[in-house]
Design a protein around this motif. Structure first.
Motif, short mmCIF file in Angstrom:
data_model
loop_
_atom_site.label_atom_id
_atom_site.label_comp_id
_atom_site.label_asym_id
_atom_site.label_seq_id
_atom_site.Cartn_x
_atom_site.Cartn_y
_atom_site.Cartn_z
N THR A 91 57.80 36.60 51.12
CA THR A 91 58.19 35.24 50.70
C THR A 91 57.69 34.84 49.32
OG1 THR A 91 56.24 34.25 51.75
CG2 THR A 91 58.23 34.44 53.10
N CYS A 92 56.80 35.66 48.71
CA CYS A 92 56.28 35.28 47.40
C CYS A 92 55.88 36.51 46.60
CB CYS A 92 55.10 34.33 47.53
SG CYS A 92 53.66 35.01 48.38
N ALA A 93 55.80 36.34 45.30
CA ALA A 93 55.38 37.41 44.40
C ALA A 93 53.86 37.48 44.39
CB ALA A 93 55.89 37.12 42.99
N PRO A 94 53.30 38.65 44.04
CA PRO A 94 51.85 38.74 43.99
C PRO A 94 51.27 37.89 42.86
CG PRO A 94 52.84 40.77 43.20
CD PRO A 94 53.95 39.92 43.72
N VAL A 95 50.11 37.32 43.12
CA VAL A 95 49.38 36.54 42.12
C VAL A 95 48.55 37.48 41.25
CG1 VAL A 95 47.65 34.73 41.82
CG2 VAL A 95 49.31 34.55 43.66
N ILE A 96 48.05 38.55 41.86
CA ILE A 96 47.23 39.55 41.18
C ILE A 96 47.76 40.92 41.58
CG2 ILE A 96 44.92 40.60 41.04
CD1 ILE A 96 43.80 37.84 41.85
N THR A 97 47.84 41.82 40.61
CA THR A 97 48.10 43.23 40.92
C THR A 97 47.12 44.07 40.13
OG1 THR A 97 49.77 43.43 39.19
CG2 THR A 97 50.57 42.96 41.42
N GLN A 98 46.64 45.12 40.76
CA GLN A 98 45.73 46.05 40.11
C GLN A 98 46.22 47.46 40.42
OE1 GLN A 98 41.55 45.53 41.04
NE2 GLN A 98 41.05 47.60 40.35
N ASP A 99 46.49 48.23 39.38
CA ASP A 99 46.87 49.62 39.55
C ASP A 99 45.63 50.46 39.82
OD1 ASP A 99 49.61 49.16 39.12
OD2 ASP A 99 49.34 49.28 36.95
N ILE A 100 45.73 51.34 40.79
CA ILE A 100 44.67 52.28 41.13
C ILE A 100 45.22 53.66 40.75
CG2 ILE A 100 43.16 53.16 42.97
CD1 ILE A 100 42.92 50.09 42.64
N PRO A 101 44.69 54.27 39.70
CA PRO A 101 45.29 55.53 39.22
C PRO A 101 45.26 56.67 40.22
CG PRO A 101 43.68 54.67 37.64
CD PRO A 101 43.59 53.83 38.86
N SER A 102 44.20 56.74 41.03
CA SER A 102 44.08 57.84 41.98
C SER A 102 43.20 57.42 43.15
CB SER A 102 43.45 59.05 41.28
OG SER A 102 43.31 60.12 42.18
N THR A 103 43.63 57.79 44.35
CA THR A 103 42.84 57.48 45.54
C THR A 103 43.11 58.51 46.62
OG1 THR A 103 42.32 55.82 47.22
CG2 THR A 103 44.59 55.90 46.50
N ASP A 104 42.12 58.73 47.46
CA ASP A 104 42.31 59.57 48.64
C ASP A 104 42.29 58.72 49.91
OD1 ASP A 104 39.64 58.91 48.70
OD2 ASP A 104 38.91 60.97 48.85
N PHE A 105 42.57 57.42 49.76
CA PHE A 105 42.60 56.53 50.92
C PHE A 105 43.59 57.09 51.93
CE2 PHE A 105 43.93 52.62 53.17
CZ PHE A 105 42.69 52.20 53.59
N PRO A 106 43.20 57.20 53.20
CA PRO A 106 44.02 57.91 54.18
C PRO A 106 45.29 57.19 54.66
CG PRO A 106 42.00 57.13 55.19
CD PRO A 106 41.89 56.84 53.73
N LEU A 107 45.32 55.87 54.58
CA LEU A 107 46.49 55.13 55.05
C LEU A 107 47.46 54.89 53.90
CD1 LEU A 107 44.71 52.42 57.24
CD2 LEU A 107 45.67 54.61 57.99
N SER A 108 48.75 54.81 54.21
CA SER A 108 49.73 54.54 53.16
C SER A 108 49.74 53.07 52.78
CB SER A 108 51.13 54.98 53.61
OG SER A 108 51.52 54.27 54.77
N GLU A 109 49.23 52.22 53.69
CA GLU A 109 49.21 50.78 53.41
C GLU A 109 48.18 50.12 54.31
OE1 GLU A 109 52.96 48.38 52.76
OE2 GLU A 109 52.39 47.70 54.77
N ILE A 110 47.54 49.09 53.78
CA ILE A 110 46.65 48.27 54.60
C ILE A 110 46.68 46.85 54.06
CG2 ILE A 110 44.53 48.73 53.30
CD1 ILE A 110 43.18 48.78 56.21
N LYS A 111 46.63 45.89 54.99
CA LYS A 111 46.53 44.47 54.64
C LYS A 111 45.14 43.99 54.99
CE LYS A 111 51.34 43.30 55.57
NZ LYS A 111 52.25 42.50 56.41
N LEU A 112 44.60 43.16 54.12
CA LEU A 112 43.31 42.52 54.33
C LEU A 112 43.46 41.04 54.04
CD1 LEU A 112 41.11 45.04 52.30
CD2 LEU A 112 41.62 45.10 54.75
N TYR A 113 42.65 40.21 54.65
CA TYR A 113 42.65 38.78 54.38
C TYR A 113 41.31 38.37 53.78
CZ TYR A 113 46.52 38.39 57.82
OH TYR A 113 47.69 38.51 58.51
N VAL A 114 41.35 37.35 52.94
CA VAL A 114 40.15 36.63 52.56
C VAL A 114 40.37 35.21 53.05
CG1 VAL A 114 38.68 35.75 50.71
CG2 VAL A 114 39.64 38.06 50.54
N GLU A 115 39.54 34.77 53.99
CA GLU A 115 39.63 33.42 54.54
C GLU A 115 38.30 32.72 54.29
OE1 GLU A 115 40.65 33.79 58.67
OE2 GLU A 115 42.75 34.17 58.21
N TYR A 116 38.36 31.65 53.51
CA TYR A 116 37.18 30.85 53.21
C TYR A 116 36.02 31.72 52.72
CZ TYR A 116 39.91 27.43 55.76
OH TYR A 116 40.92 26.61 56.19
#
Length: 125
Positions: A91-116
Motif C-alpha cells: 500500500t505504500c512506498a518505502p521511506v528508507i531503503t538500504q542496499d546490502i552488497p552481500s549477505t549469507d542470511f538464510p531466508l529469502s525474506e523477513i519482516k520485522l516491526y519496530v513498535e514504540y
C-alpha cells in the motif's frame, strides 16, 4: 550456518516476548529478535535497523514514531535490500531503503516491526 528451514522452525516458537534487550545503539529488542540474530548470525541486521532510528527520515515522520515495518529481501546473487515502510509494502512506498552488497542470511525474506522503540518479530506483535 543454520538452514532456512531450521531458522523458520526456531522463529516459529517466538510469541509474546516478555524480555527486552538493549542494543548498543539504544533500541530495545525482543527474545525473538535475539533468537533471529543468534541463530541466523545476523546481528548486522539489528545494527542496520537501529542505525536508522535517530535519522531524519524516522524522526521527522510522525507515522513512523509508533510503528515501522522493516523488510529484508535477499536476491539470488546474495545481495539484499532492507526497506522501512509506514504500512504494508503493498500500500505504500518505502521511506528508507538500504542496499546490502552481500549477505549469507538464510531466508529469502523477513519482516520485522519496530513498535514504540522495540524491535520485534511479527509473531510477537
Amino acid at each position: 550456518m543454520i538452514t532456512a528451514e531450521n531458522l523458520q522452525i526456531e522463529l516459529a516458537h517466538c510469541h509474546c516476548s516478555e524480555t527486552h534487550y538493549k542494543h548498543w545503539l539504544g533500541i530495545l529488542y525482543t527474545e525473538g529478535i535475539r533468537t533471529l540474530a543468534m541463530k541466523g548470525e545476523c546481528y548486522w541486521l539489528l545494527d542496520a535497523v537501529a542505525s536508522h532510528q535517530p535519522g531524519k527520515a524516522i524522526k521527522s515522520n510522525p507515522n513512523l514514531q509508533d510503528f515501522q515495518l522493516w523488510m529484508l529481501t535477499v536476491n539470488d546473487d546474495h545481495s539484499a535490500v532492507l526497506a522501512c515502510y509506514e504500512d504494508s509494502p503493498s500500500t505504500c512506498a518505502p521511506v528508507i531503503t538500504q542496499d546490502i552488497p552481500s549477505t549469507d542470511f538464510p531466508l529469502s525474506e523477513i519482516k520485522l516491526y519496530v513498535e514504540y522503540g522495540v524491535l520485534l518479530l511479527p509473531s510477537e506483535h
